[in-house]
Design a protein around this motif. Sequence first.
Motif, mmCIF file in Angstrom:
data_model
loop_
_atom_site.group_PDB
_atom_site.id
_atom_site.type_symbol
_atom_site.label_atom_id
_atom_site.label_comp_id
_atom_site.label_asym_id
_atom_site.label_seq_id
_atom_site.Cartn_x
_atom_site.Cartn_y
_atom_site.Cartn_z
ATOM 1 N N LYS A 152 0.857 -1.174 0.000
ATOM 2 C CA LYS A 152 0.000 0.000 0.000
ATOM 3 C C LYS A 152 0.898 1.230 0.000
ATOM 4 O O LYS A 152 1.918 1.256 0.678
ATOM 5 C CB LYS A 152 -0.895 -0.022 1.234
ATOM 6 C CG LYS A 152 -1.901 1.095 1.240
ATOM 7 C CD LYS A 152 -3.231 0.690 1.806
ATOM 8 C CE LYS A 152 -4.161 1.859 1.557
ATOM 9 N NZ LYS A 152 -5.368 1.839 2.271
ATOM 10 N N TYR B 212 1.502 5.396 0.484
ATOM 11 C CA TYR B 212 1.059 6.597 1.184
ATOM 12 C C TYR B 212 1.995 7.748 0.833
ATOM 13 O O TYR B 212 3.116 7.527 0.378
ATOM 14 C CB TYR B 212 1.112 6.392 2.703
ATOM 15 C CG TYR B 212 0.272 5.268 3.218
ATOM 16 C CD1 TYR B 212 -1.051 5.486 3.616
ATOM 17 C CD2 TYR B 212 0.778 3.987 3.329
ATOM 18 C CE1 TYR B 212 -1.831 4.449 4.112
ATOM 19 C CE2 TYR B 212 0.009 2.940 3.814
ATOM 20 C CZ TYR B 212 -1.298 3.174 4.203
ATOM 21 O OH TYR B 212 -2.063 2.151 4.677
ATOM 22 N N THR C 160 3.309 11.955 2.206
ATOM 23 C CA THR C 160 3.313 12.964 3.264
ATOM 24 C C THR C 160 3.196 14.357 2.646
ATOM 25 O O THR C 160 3.442 14.537 1.456
ATOM 26 C CB THR C 160 4.620 12.920 4.086
ATOM 27 O OG1 THR C 160 5.686 13.434 3.279
ATOM 28 C CG2 THR C 160 4.943 11.514 4.567
ATOM 29 N N TRP D 221 7.178 9.507 -0.089
ATOM 30 C CA TRP D 221 6.242 8.398 -0.292
ATOM 31 C C TRP D 221 6.670 7.264 0.620
ATOM 32 O O TRP D 221 7.832 7.167 1.013
ATOM 33 C CB TRP D 221 6.166 7.941 -1.755
ATOM 34 C CG TRP D 221 7.465 7.503 -2.372
ATOM 35 C CD1 TRP D 221 8.294 8.263 -3.144
ATOM 36 C CD2 TRP D 221 8.089 6.214 -2.280
ATOM 37 N NE1 TRP D 221 9.397 7.525 -3.526
ATOM 38 C CE2 TRP D 221 9.288 6.261 -3.017
ATOM 39 C CE3 TRP D 221 7.753 5.026 -1.643
ATOM 40 C CZ2 TRP D 221 10.149 5.177 -3.142
ATOM 41 C CZ3 TRP D 221 8.609 3.935 -1.753
ATOM 42 C CH2 TRP D 221 9.789 4.022 -2.501
ATOM 43 N N LEU E 106 0.000 5.380 9.957
ATOM 44 C CA LEU E 106 -0.265 5.396 8.520
ATOM 45 C C LEU E 106 -1.585 6.085 8.197
ATOM 46 O O LEU E 106 -1.749 6.665 7.125
ATOM 47 C CB LEU E 106 -0.264 3.971 7.957
ATOM 48 C CG LEU E 106 1.069 3.228 8.082
ATOM 49 C CD1 LEU E 106 0.883 1.752 7.739
ATOM 50 C CD2 LEU E 106 2.129 3.864 7.200
ATOM 51 N N GLU E 107 -2.515 6.047 9.135
ATOM 52 C CA GLU E 107 -3.836 6.649 8.924
ATOM 53 C C GLU E 107 -3.760 8.161 8.738
ATOM 54 O O GLU E 107 -4.639 8.753 8.138
ATOM 55 C CB GLU E 107 -4.778 6.298 10.084
ATOM 56 C CG GLU E 107 -5.070 4.815 10.173
ATOM 57 C CD GLU E 107 -5.781 4.428 11.456
ATOM 58 O OE1 GLU E 107 -6.359 5.314 12.124
ATOM 59 O OE2 GLU E 107 -5.749 3.230 11.798
ATOM 60 N N LEU F 25 -1.539 9.715 6.941
ATOM 61 C CA LEU F 25 -0.877 10.023 5.677
ATOM 62 C C LEU F 25 -1.895 10.071 4.538
ATOM 63 O O LEU F 25 -3.012 9.604 4.674
ATOM 64 C CB LEU F 25 0.205 8.976 5.389
ATOM 65 C CG LEU F 25 1.281 8.847 6.469
ATOM 66 C CD1 LEU F 25 2.237 7.709 6.138
ATOM 67 C CD2 LEU F 25 2.037 10.146 6.664
ATOM 68 N N ASP G 124 -3.335 9.303 0.577
ATOM 69 C CA ASP G 124 -3.256 8.353 -0.522
ATOM 70 C C ASP G 124 -2.876 9.132 -1.778
ATOM 71 O O ASP G 124 -2.677 10.345 -1.741
ATOM 72 C CB ASP G 124 -4.571 7.582 -0.690
ATOM 73 C CG ASP G 124 -5.767 8.475 -1.028
ATOM 74 O OD1 ASP G 124 -5.595 9.669 -1.330
ATOM 75 O OD2 ASP G 124 -6.897 7.954 -1.004
#
Length: 122
Positions: A3, A5, A7, A12, A108-109, A111, A113
């Motif tokens: 997956k 992500y 910032t 990335w 991670l939540e 960051l 997509d």
Amino acid sequence: MSKLYFTQDHEWIRVDGEIATVGITEYAQDQLGDMVFVGAPDIGSAMSAGDVAVVVESVKAASDVYSPIDGEIVEVNEQLSSAPDLLNRSPETDGWLWKMKIANTAQLEGLMDAVGYKSHIA
């Protein structure tokens, strides 16, 4: 299945299980210009989200690259020490900077997509 992500600082992070691979985005390398030096963090060092992990130097400027999450450095991209331009040619694949063991997956939540990142740089 990995997956991806992003910032707000243009890093990335690709997550495969408990390992995250980190690099700078195509947008970031384009803004920086031709890379002349890429530093590397020490393997085994602990990083907290927001810590400076790497300094990259281009013909335009030196720039800090931040750790997007907490974790321990487990691997660095050795190719970049002799070929810093790999970061320009392939920033989101072969030009990765480091790999880390994730300490807290909940981070991670926070960051973005790919869709969110594209809006961020628009």
